[in-house]
Design an enzyme around this catalytic site. Sequence first.
Site, PDB file in Angstrom:
ATOM      1  N   ASP A  13       0.808  -1.224   0.000  1.00  0.00           N
ATOM      2  CA  ASP A  13       0.000   0.000   0.000  1.00  0.00           C
ATOM      3  C   ASP A  13       0.840   1.274   0.000  1.00  0.00           C
ATOM      4  OD1 ASP A  13      -2.244  -1.652   0.114  1.00  0.00           O
ATOM      5  OD2 ASP A  13      -2.206  -1.689   2.304  1.00  0.00           O
ATOM      6  N   GLY A  15       1.528   3.007  -2.607  1.00  0.00           N
ATOM      7  CA  GLY A  15       1.152   3.902  -3.715  1.00  0.00           C
ATOM      8  C   GLY A  15       1.655   3.373  -5.054  1.00  0.00           C
ATOM      9  N   LYS A  16       1.834   2.050  -5.133  1.00  0.00           N
ATOM     10  CA  LYS A  16       2.337   1.445  -6.392  1.00  0.00           C
ATOM     11  C   LYS A  16       1.390   1.741  -7.556  1.00  0.00           C
ATOM     12  CE  LYS A  16       2.310  -2.553  -4.317  1.00  0.00           C
ATOM     13  NZ  LYS A  16       2.046  -2.115  -2.928  1.00  0.00           N
ATOM     14  N   LYS A  18      -0.655   4.226  -8.099  1.00  0.00           N
ATOM     15  CA  LYS A  18      -0.528   5.598  -8.606  1.00  0.00           C
ATOM     16  C   LYS A  18       0.719   5.727  -9.493  1.00  0.00           C
ATOM     17  CE  LYS A  18       0.794  10.224  -7.766  1.00  0.00           C
ATOM     18  NZ  LYS A  18       0.622  11.524  -7.175  1.00  0.00           N
ATOM     19  N   GLY A  40      -4.611  -4.279  -3.780  1.00  0.00           N
ATOM     20  CA  GLY A  40      -5.604  -3.229  -4.039  1.00  0.00           C
ATOM     21  C   GLY A  40      -4.814  -2.005  -4.453  1.00  0.00           C
ATOM     22  N   HIS A  41      -4.831  -1.688  -5.737  1.00  0.00           N
ATOM     23  CA  HIS A  41      -4.029  -0.580  -6.256  1.00  0.00           C
ATOM     24  C   HIS A  41      -4.969   0.544  -6.693  1.00  0.00           C
ATOM     25  CE1 HIS A  41      -0.447  -3.470  -7.198  1.00  0.00           C
ATOM     26  NE2 HIS A  41      -0.801  -3.451  -5.931  1.00  0.00           N
ATOM     27  N   ARG A 146       2.205 -29.189  -6.569  1.00  0.00           N
ATOM     28  CA  ARG A 146       1.911 -29.742  -7.902  1.00  0.00           C
ATOM     29  C   ARG A 146       0.524 -30.354  -8.010  1.00  0.00           C
ATOM     30  NH1 ARG A 146       7.479 -32.554  -7.240  1.00  0.00           N
ATOM     31  NH2 ARG A 146       6.512 -32.507  -5.175  1.00  0.00           N
ATOM     32  N   GLN A 227       1.917  -6.150  -3.212  1.00  0.00           N
ATOM     33  CA  GLN A 227       2.347  -6.263  -1.812  1.00  0.00           C
ATOM     34  C   GLN A 227       3.646  -5.475  -1.609  1.00  0.00           C
ATOM     35  OE1 GLN A 227       1.305  -9.644  -3.370  1.00  0.00           O
ATOM     36  NE2 GLN A 227      -0.598  -8.605  -2.933  1.00  0.00           N
ATOM     37  N   GLY A 308     -10.784  -3.109   3.470  1.00  0.00           N
ATOM     38  CA  GLY A 308     -11.340  -1.995   4.253  1.00  0.00           C
ATOM     39  C   GLY A 308     -10.810  -1.931   5.680  1.00  0.00           C
ATOM     40  N   ASP A 339       2.558  14.664   1.628  1.00  0.00           N
ATOM     41  CA  ASP A 339       1.552  15.667   2.027  1.00  0.00           C
ATOM     42  C   ASP A 339       0.851  15.302   3.333  1.00  0.00           C
ATOM     43  OD1 ASP A 339       0.622  13.541   0.202  1.00  0.00           O
ATOM     44  OD2 ASP A 339      -1.367  14.317   0.668  1.00  0.00           O
ATOM     45  N   SER A 420       5.543  12.141  -4.474  1.00  0.00           N
ATOM     46  CA  SER A 420       4.093  12.214  -4.662  1.00  0.00           C
ATOM     47  C   SER A 420       3.488  12.962  -3.483  1.00  0.00           C
ATOM     48  CB  SER A 420       3.534  10.793  -4.753  1.00  0.00           C
ATOM     49  OG  SER A 420       2.127  10.817  -4.719  1.00  0.00           O
ATOM     50  N   GLY A 422      -0.041  13.788  -3.316  1.00  0.00           N
ATOM     51  CA  GLY A 422      -1.503  13.700  -3.385  1.00  0.00           C
ATOM     52  C   GLY A 422      -1.850  12.497  -4.240  1.00  0.00           C
TER      53      GLY A 422
END
Length: 438
Positions: A13, A15-16, A18, A40-41, A146, A227, A308, A339, A420, A422
């Site tokens: 998480d 920011g990959k 973005k 989750g990107h 296998r 990940q 979430g 930021d 980055s 934002g």
Amino acid sequence: MKNVVIVGAQWGDEGKGKVVDLYSSKAEYIVRYQGGNNAGHTLVVNGKKTVLHLIPSGILHPDKVCLIANGVVFDPAVFFKEIESLLSSGAILNAPYERVRVSDRAHVILPYHCLLDAVREAKAAGGKIGTTVRGIGPAYEDKVSRRGIRVADLLDASTLKMKLAHALEEKNVLLTQLYGEHAVDLDALYASCVELGERLRPYVADIKSLLMTALQHRRTMLFEGAQGTLLDIDHGTYPFVTSSNTIAGGALTGSGIGEGAIGAVVGIMKAYVTRVGAGPFPTEIEETEPELAEKIRSIGQEFGATTGRKRRIGWLDLIALKYAVEVNGITGLALTKADVLNDLDHLKLCTSYTLGGNTVYDLPSRAEDLARIEPNYEIYPCWPSYDTKKVESKQDLPEELQAYIRKIEEFTGVPIVLLSVGPGREETLEISDPFQED
Ligand code: GDP
Ligand code: IMO
Ligand code: MG
């Protein structure tokens, strides 16, 4: 142009999504090579948010080809849901199989993998990993033992039933006798797999061959890691890890290209650190500075893009970051979410640990030691808010932020190539271009 690998340099998480979206303008092929829909990107383009779990983050660029390579564990049901949502939002037009291809060798996540993941987590007495419950671990287990079903298997109905029967023999004993669940019905599973296989047929390709042809024609590739380094099965905080090689080496094994094809490895890092799920987290501040953790979580919107869940918050850990630089061969870092820290009273940077009375500069290998090490911090002043629109180069940044960047660069030995500030594409300062030949 160089081919570039993007990896998470922390616990995921970072920011990959973005950065991959941004860099996709410079590449022709965008390739996911490991993990699955545990990822989750998040991409924010013209104020509109898109979350991708399986389809590479280049998909919002209309002329790019997105590849899901053999190292990914592939849930076809999730794939079609994602395709449909991209079609209905207008992000992709008809004939999506012209832009999205799936490896015939990728292993398939089937409902029994998700079920096993869920019951193991629910019934673990202690030592829950806090997985995303997407069946990732059980699917990789089957691959290594296998017993896996691959995408190509879904396309051949004549041999599929026998393979599923073989896999279910063991799964149903586990589910019924160890976990007290219902057995999975072979006929129903077979029927749904045949149907999924038929829908999948136009998307399926030999990804390694496709990449070889692309290499010969000097087409630029961007490899999208999922990940983060500290969740790597071999190099992470085992056993609180995911089940794949998340480090840059995973791009080679997961796609079939050779090392010589990779020109740069960009590690994505946040200005602080988060972790979602269980496991040791040396610089965590949830207990020591709970109000600050809550503030950062709220400003940074640190809630899992897949589940979430609240992400746990910590100060930047330079020991763990340097470790990530080493195991990935990172050539440049992208610093995100600067930021979020604007106007804090101060910042802390972990520059060593104390373990059993000794100062150490390496990550211990055992989770038990990781859980009891104490971080040693250097304290820095934080930077004030500033008008990002007036920043055209690093020299225009507040002095405190420049000092933070310098400290990270000195400690890790690699430059920060992107800043980055934002979630939007435009909220970015590109310092140097990793695709450029030297
Ligand atoms: P990934 O899994 O590495 O792609 O990261 P996620 O998408 O799970 O989480 C990163 C979150 O931070 C997303 O909601 C992004 O939109 C957001 N984000 C990315 N870069 C920045 C940034 O520089 N500042 C802020 N405030 N948010 C960012
Ligand atoms: P992206 O690509 C953060 C974590 C889970 C859990 C552990 C194992 O968005 O950065 P798994 O379901 O993989 O067996 O869970 O790994 N995890 C992630 N944490 N970002 C991710 O992906 C993650 N994918 C898995 O929370 O601790
Ligand atoms: Mg994520």
